[in-house]
Scaffold this motif. Structure first.
Motif, mmCIF file in Angstrom:
data_model
loop_
_atom_site.group_PDB
_atom_site.id
_atom_site.type_symbol
_atom_site.label_atom_id
_atom_site.label_comp_id
_atom_site.label_asym_id
_atom_site.label_seq_id
_atom_site.Cartn_x
_atom_site.Cartn_y
_atom_site.Cartn_z
ATOM 1 N N ALA A 111 39.770 48.809 47.442
ATOM 2 C CA ALA A 111 38.441 48.446 47.971
ATOM 3 C C ALA A 111 37.393 49.488 47.622
ATOM 4 O O ALA A 111 36.211 49.165 47.433
ATOM 5 C CB ALA A 111 38.519 48.258 49.479
ATOM 6 N N SER A 112 37.795 50.738 47.530
ATOM 7 C CA SER A 112 36.816 51.795 47.236
ATOM 8 C C SER A 112 36.299 51.745 45.811
ATOM 9 O O SER A 112 35.280 52.358 45.490
ATOM 10 C CB SER A 112 37.451 53.170 47.485
ATOM 11 O OG SER A 112 38.493 53.432 46.545
ATOM 12 N N VAL A 113 36.998 50.984 44.944
ATOM 13 C CA VAL A 113 36.592 50.919 43.536
ATOM 14 C C VAL A 113 35.302 50.132 43.372
ATOM 15 O O VAL A 113 34.446 50.468 42.555
ATOM 16 C CB VAL A 113 37.721 50.288 42.688
ATOM 17 C CG1 VAL A 113 37.264 50.093 41.251
ATOM 18 C CG2 VAL A 113 38.962 51.160 42.742
ATOM 19 N N SER A 114 35.133 49.055 44.164
ATOM 20 C CA SER A 114 33.969 48.196 43.991
ATOM 21 C C SER A 114 33.169 47.967 45.265
ATOM 22 O O SER A 114 32.031 47.516 45.203
ATOM 23 C CB SER A 114 34.397 46.835 43.437
ATOM 24 O OG SER A 114 35.283 46.195 44.345
ATOM 25 N N GLY A 115 33.751 48.278 46.432
ATOM 26 C CA GLY A 115 33.075 48.003 47.693
ATOM 27 C C GLY A 115 32.392 49.220 48.275
ATOM 28 O O GLY A 115 32.607 50.352 47.834
ATOM 29 N N GLY A 116 31.573 48.958 49.303
ATOM 30 C CA GLY A 116 30.903 50.045 49.998
ATOM 31 C C GLY A 116 31.794 50.642 51.076
ATOM 32 O O GLY A 116 32.957 50.256 51.259
ATOM 33 N N VAL A 117 31.224 51.606 51.813
ATOM 34 C CA VAL A 117 32.001 52.296 52.854
ATOM 35 C C VAL A 117 32.427 51.311 53.935
ATOM 36 O O VAL A 117 33.590 51.315 54.369
ATOM 37 C CB VAL A 117 31.159 53.444 53.456
ATOM 38 C CG1 VAL A 117 31.900 54.100 54.619
ATOM 39 C CG2 VAL A 117 30.830 54.486 52.388
ATOM 40 N N ARG A 118 31.526 50.467 54.381
ATOM 41 C CA ARG A 118 31.852 49.529 55.455
ATOM 42 C C ARG A 118 32.924 48.544 55.017
ATOM 43 O O ARG A 118 33.864 48.253 55.765
ATOM 44 C CB ARG A 118 30.589 48.781 55.886
ATOM 45 C CG ARG A 118 30.778 47.887 57.092
ATOM 46 C CD ARG A 118 29.446 47.300 57.537
ATOM 47 N NE ARG A 118 28.511 48.376 57.891
ATOM 48 C CZ ARG A 118 27.249 48.170 58.270
ATOM 49 N NH1 ARG A 118 26.773 46.930 58.317
ATOM 50 N NH2 ARG A 118 26.472 49.186 58.580
ATOM 51 N N ARG A 119 32.831 48.040 53.824
ATOM 52 C CA ARG A 119 33.831 47.081 53.340
ATOM 53 C C ARG A 119 35.192 47.741 53.206
ATOM 54 O O ARG A 119 36.232 47.143 53.517
ATOM 55 C CB ARG A 119 33.385 46.514 51.987
ATOM 56 C CG ARG A 119 34.267 45.383 51.466
ATOM 57 C CD ARG A 119 33.612 44.740 50.247
ATOM 58 N NE ARG A 119 34.337 43.561 49.821
ATOM 59 C CZ ARG A 119 35.329 43.575 48.937
ATOM 60 N NH1 ARG A 119 35.713 44.726 48.413
ATOM 61 N NH2 ARG A 119 35.942 42.459 48.606
ATOM 62 N N THR A 120 35.211 48.989 52.744
ATOM 63 C CA THR A 120 36.471 49.713 52.630
ATOM 64 C C THR A 120 37.104 49.910 54.005
ATOM 65 O O THR A 120 38.327 49.773 54.170
ATOM 66 C CB THR A 120 36.231 51.076 51.957
ATOM 67 O OG1 THR A 120 35.616 50.871 50.676
ATOM 68 C CG2 THR A 120 37.527 51.827 51.761
ATOM 69 N N ALA A 121 36.280 50.218 55.012
ATOM 70 C CA ALA A 121 36.802 50.374 56.369
ATOM 71 C C ALA A 121 37.373 49.052 56.905
ATOM 72 O O ALA A 121 38.417 49.034 57.570
ATOM 73 C CB ALA A 121 35.698 50.879 57.299
ATOM 74 N N VAL A 122 36.694 47.950 56.605
ATOM 75 C CA VAL A 122 37.189 46.640 57.049
ATOM 76 C C VAL A 122 38.530 46.331 56.408
ATOM 77 O O VAL A 122 39.466 45.844 57.076
ATOM 78 C CB VAL A 122 36.150 45.548 56.725
ATOM 79 C CG1 VAL A 122 36.751 44.151 56.948
ATOM 80 C CG2 VAL A 122 34.912 45.732 57.580
ATOM 81 N N VAL A 123 38.672 46.618 55.119
ATOM 82 C CA VAL A 123 39.943 46.377 54.433
ATOM 83 C C VAL A 123 41.038 47.265 55.003
ATOM 84 O O VAL A 123 42.182 46.827 55.188
ATOM 85 C CB VAL A 123 39.783 46.609 52.916
ATOM 86 C CG1 VAL A 123 41.141 46.533 52.212
ATOM 87 C CG2 VAL A 123 38.834 45.581 52.321
ATOM 88 N N GLY A 124 40.700 48.538 55.334
ATOM 89 C CA GLY A 124 41.680 49.409 55.969
ATOM 90 C C GLY A 124 42.121 48.882 57.324
ATOM 91 O O GLY A 124 43.314 48.918 57.672
ATOM 92 N N GLY A 125 41.159 48.366 58.122
ATOM 93 C CA GLY A 125 41.513 47.760 59.410
ATOM 94 C C GLY A 125 42.399 46.545 59.237
ATOM 95 O O GLY A 125 43.334 46.317 60.025
ATOM 96 N N LEU A 126 42.129 45.741 58.207
ATOM 97 C CA LEU A 126 42.972 44.573 57.934
ATOM 98 C C LEU A 126 44.381 44.995 57.557
ATOM 99 O O LEU A 126 45.360 44.328 57.941
ATOM 100 C CB LEU A 126 42.334 43.741 56.821
ATOM 101 C CG LEU A 126 43.073 42.467 56.403
ATOM 102 C CD1 LEU A 126 43.234 41.528 57.592
ATOM 103 C CD2 LEU A 126 42.340 41.779 55.253
ATOM 104 N N SER A 127 44.510 46.096 56.824
ATOM 105 C CA SER A 127 45.845 46.607 56.471
ATOM 106 C C SER A 127 46.639 46.947 57.723
ATOM 107 O O SER A 127 47.829 46.617 57.835
ATOM 108 C CB SER A 127 45.715 47.844 55.573
ATOM 109 O OG SER A 127 45.115 47.525 54.347
ATOM 110 N N LEU A 128 45.989 47.618 58.685
ATOM 111 C CA LEU A 128 46.676 47.936 59.941
ATOM 112 C C LEU A 128 47.014 46.667 60.721
ATOM 113 O O LEU A 128 48.108 46.565 61.326
ATOM 114 C CB LEU A 128 45.797 48.853 60.790
ATOM 115 C CG LEU A 128 45.688 50.313 60.326
ATOM 116 C CD1 LEU A 128 44.669 51.055 61.170
ATOM 117 C CD2 LEU A 128 47.057 51.005 60.422
ATOM 118 N N ALA A 129 46.096 45.706 60.712
ATOM 119 C CA ALA A 129 46.344 44.451 61.435
ATOM 120 C C ALA A 129 47.525 43.693 60.839
ATOM 121 O O ALA A 129 48.277 43.027 61.561
ATOM 122 C CB ALA A 129 45.088 43.589 61.407
ATOM 123 N N LEU A 130 47.724 43.769 59.556
ATOM 124 C CA LEU A 130 48.871 43.126 58.919
ATOM 125 C C LEU A 130 50.151 43.924 59.134
ATOM 126 O O LEU A 130 51.243 43.346 59.263
ATOM 127 C CB LEU A 130 48.607 42.980 57.403
ATOM 128 C CG LEU A 130 47.526 41.980 56.988
ATOM 129 C CD1 LEU A 130 47.257 42.092 55.489
ATOM 130 C CD2 LEU A 130 47.950 40.559 57.333
#
Length: 349
Positions: A42-61
């Motif tokens: 996510a950090s390759v193309s997304g912003g800080v907020r999007r990267t944080a959302v993807v990290g939260g989704l990883s924990l949720a999974l």
């Protein structure tokens, strides 16, 4: 762009692949640490907020998958969760740094475009019965300006042109190009002869250049049935006559580039060549003829000059530029400027 859409979808593709692999294999093979790929991608193309959302989704999974694999309470779970959190934090930092660099690059491009508009102004596309086409390709990937220069001015003496190539690269070459263009724009109106224009350029460069730096250039002046040239150590123009002939307009004697005359090098001498109805003259910098393909073969300009026979001069020159880029197979290694003059009384302006 398609590649950009793929990059934005990559974090979710990676996490989905981990989930599917874990559900199919079960606890025999532990895939769950690979969920860190989500925020990393996510950090390759997304912003800080999007990267944080993807990290939260990883924990949720991660939590339901641990339960599915009957791994709750295991010590490695805490380590894996810490890894996801740590990678997410590092990815957010990387995303912030990347977006900052992208903003800086965007500002640099804006400055480069502004400098290009000041230094390399749009040239008149026609004067009398002469039509002018222009092509400029910079070797700098992120800036649109370099050490090559050109100008076309309409003066009381007629149409005068300049094309040149500054020794060296980078900002210093751009600064020197600015000096040459400024001196030419002033001298082209003041001097009755091309040799006087060249002497003004020499005087200007003598105050600016240091050491043995120089500028190769051609000064030209269009007359009724011919064009006068003053070649200062520059590649000879290519002449395409209306009967199909192609030749180089070599100067009668070799002369020094601008900036080297005071060192005792020979001064340029003006010479004229016929320029009748239907004739064309191509002025270019050495970035054109010194461009090589992957086998090291130089661009065969004289062989490809047939591309300049198209009815519209600008279309013809654009086709030649496209052919040059195909020959190189990528970005040109050096700046490449081209000016095409075509005499056609049917387009008198």
């Amino acid at each position: 762009m398609k590649s950009q859409r793929i990059l934005r979808a990559l974090p979710f593709i990676a996490m989905a692949a981990v989930v599917v692999a874990d559900l199919m294999v079960g606890p025999t093979l532990v895939f769950l640490p690979l969920l860190t790929l989500g925020p990393a991608f996510a950090s390759v193309s997304g912003g800080v907020r999007r990267t944080a959302v993807v990290g939260g989704l990883s924990l949720a999974l991660y939590v339901p998958l641990v339960a599915y694999d009957h791994l709750l309470g295991r010590p490695q779970n805490t380590l894996t969760m810490a890894s996801i959190v740590g990678v997410t934090g590092a990815s957010m930092l990387a995303s912030r740094l990347r977006t900052g660099r992208e903003r800086e690059l965007a500002n640099v491009r804006l400055v480069a475009e502004a400098a290009q508009r000041v230094l390399l102004r749009p040239v008149p596309r026609g004067a009398g019965d002469v039509r002018v086409a222009l092509s400029y390709t910079s070797a700098a990937a992120e800036a649109q300006i370099g050490g090559d220069l050109y100008e076309v001015v309409i003066t009381p003496e007629g149409v005068r042109l300049l094309i040149g190539d500054v020794q060296g690269k980078g900002l210093e070459a751009v600064e020197t190009a600015a000096w040459v263009l400024g001196a030419f724009r002033e001298a082209a109106y003041d001097q009755a002869e091309l040799l006087g224009v060249a002497e003004r350029l020499e005087a200007s460069l003598a105050r600016h250049l240091s050491g043995e730096k120089f500028v190769t250039a051609i000064l030209a002046e269009v007359h009724d049935h011919e064009i006068s040239l003053l070649n200062c150590g520059h590649p000879a123009p290519l002449v395409l006559s209306r009967d199909g002939g192609i030749r180089l307009a070599e100067p009668p004697e070799e002369a020094a580039p601008l900036g080297l005359v005071e060192l005792g090098s020979p001064r340029p001498k003006p010479y004229g060549i016929p320029f009748e109805d239907g004739d064309q003259i191509l002025l270019y910098t050495d970035g054109v003829v010194e461009a090589r393909d992957r086998q090291g073969t130089f661009y065969p300009l004289e062989e490809r000059a047939r591309l300049l026979r198209a009815p519209d001069p600008q279309v013809a020159l654009d086709e030649l530029r496209a052919d040059l880029l195909r020959h190189v197979g990528g970005p040109v290694p050096d700046d490449a400027a081209m000016l095409l003059l075509r005499r056609n009384p049917a387009h008198r302006l």
